[in-house]
Write a protein that holds these residues in place. Structure first.
Motif, PDB file in Angstrom:
ATOM      1  N   TRP A  80       0.837  -1.210   0.000  1.00  0.00           N
ATOM      2  CA  TRP A  80       0.000   0.000   0.000  1.00  0.00           C
ATOM      3  C   TRP A  80       0.871   1.258   0.000  1.00  0.00           C
ATOM      4  O   TRP A  80       0.583   2.209  -0.715  1.00  0.00           O
ATOM      5  CB  TRP A  80      -0.934   0.031   1.201  1.00  0.00           C
ATOM      6  CG  TRP A  80      -1.967  -1.044   1.254  1.00  0.00           C
ATOM      7  CD1 TRP A  80      -2.211  -1.879   2.303  1.00  0.00           C
ATOM      8  CD2 TRP A  80      -2.900  -1.407   0.235  1.00  0.00           C
ATOM      9  NE1 TRP A  80      -3.226  -2.747   1.993  1.00  0.00           N
ATOM     10  CE2 TRP A  80      -3.671  -2.478   0.726  1.00  0.00           C
ATOM     11  CE3 TRP A  80      -3.149  -0.946  -1.054  1.00  0.00           C
ATOM     12  CZ2 TRP A  80      -4.674  -3.083  -0.015  1.00  0.00           C
ATOM     13  CZ3 TRP A  80      -4.158  -1.549  -1.795  1.00  0.00           C
ATOM     14  CH2 TRP A  80      -4.904  -2.596  -1.280  1.00  0.00           C
ATOM     15  N   PRO A 112      -6.163   2.006   3.246  1.00  0.00           N
ATOM     16  CA  PRO A 112      -6.247   0.546   3.129  1.00  0.00           C
ATOM     17  C   PRO A 112      -5.586  -0.183   4.297  1.00  0.00           C
ATOM     18  O   PRO A 112      -5.982  -1.306   4.629  1.00  0.00           O
ATOM     19  CB  PRO A 112      -5.545   0.241   1.807  1.00  0.00           C
ATOM     20  CG  PRO A 112      -4.670   1.414   1.547  1.00  0.00           C
ATOM     21  CD  PRO A 112      -5.378   2.593   2.160  1.00  0.00           C
ATOM     22  N   VAL A 133      -8.367  -2.626   4.980  1.00  0.00           N
ATOM     23  CA  VAL A 133      -8.190  -3.856   4.201  1.00  0.00           C
ATOM     24  C   VAL A 133      -7.280  -4.853   4.923  1.00  0.00           C
ATOM     25  O   VAL A 133      -7.646  -6.015   5.109  1.00  0.00           O
ATOM     26  CB  VAL A 133      -7.640  -3.542   2.789  1.00  0.00           C
ATOM     27  CG1 VAL A 133      -7.398  -4.827   2.010  1.00  0.00           C
ATOM     28  CG2 VAL A 133      -8.589  -2.625   2.038  1.00  0.00           C
ATOM     29  N   THR A 134      -6.104  -4.407   5.318  1.00  0.00           N
ATOM     30  CA  THR A 134      -5.144  -5.314   5.953  1.00  0.00           C
ATOM     31  C   THR A 134      -5.716  -6.029   7.173  1.00  0.00           C
ATOM     32  O   THR A 134      -5.483  -7.234   7.329  1.00  0.00           O
ATOM     33  CB  THR A 134      -3.854  -4.546   6.322  1.00  0.00           C
ATOM     34  OG1 THR A 134      -3.336  -3.918   5.141  1.00  0.00           O
ATOM     35  CG2 THR A 134      -2.810  -5.473   6.895  1.00  0.00           C
TER      36      THR A 134
END
Length: 140
Positions: free
Chosen positions: A101, A121, A125-126
């Motif tokens: 990212w 993110p 997301v992670t």
């Protein structure tokens, strides 16, 4: 039989839900630790975004292990030695994803965005990737 299975699935789903909530809180705290280290280093250009990412990762990994092993996944049968090795492996995956990212969103050859773009993110997301790996492999 269906009533018993329905109660088991419901109880299992309820436990997974609360485990996800605990993981979110503990992971949120670890992510805040990451951001506290990464942000000033990158924002004030004390170092490159990637070096700031490494520093943030180390702080988040250590705080995350303590929080997740003692609270998020409490009561799981994983031994401390086995879970520590597996947690470190998952944290390397997390580091790799976060490094991606940072590279994608801040590198001059890519999007060349602001230092804070990767935090989006990294926060949204992670953690989903690491929850799945921790739940299914590390603290099962």
């Amino acid at each position: 039989m269906d009533a018993v299975r329905g109660k088991f699935v419901t109880a299992q789903m309820r436990e997974t839900f609360w485990q996800l909530v605990r993981f979110g809180v503990a992971g949120g705290l670890a992510t805040v630790c990451y951001a506290i280290v990464y942000s000033p280093l990158a924002a004030f250009q004390i170092t490159s975004e990637q070096v700031a990412n490494v520093a943030g990762y180390l702080v988040a990994m250590l705080s995350g292990y303590v929080l997740h092993s003692k609270w998020s996944f409490r009561g799981h049968a994983a031994s401390a030695k086995a879970s520590m090795f597996k947690f470190f492996a998952v944290s390397l995956v997390s580091y790799g994803v976060n490094t991606f990212w940072v590279w994608l969103l801040t590198d001059d050859a890519m999007y060349a965005g602001s230092w804070w773009w990767p935090l989006i993110p990294i926060v949204f997301v992670t953690p989903l990737v690491t929850f799945a790996l921790n739940r299914l492999w590390v603290f099962r």
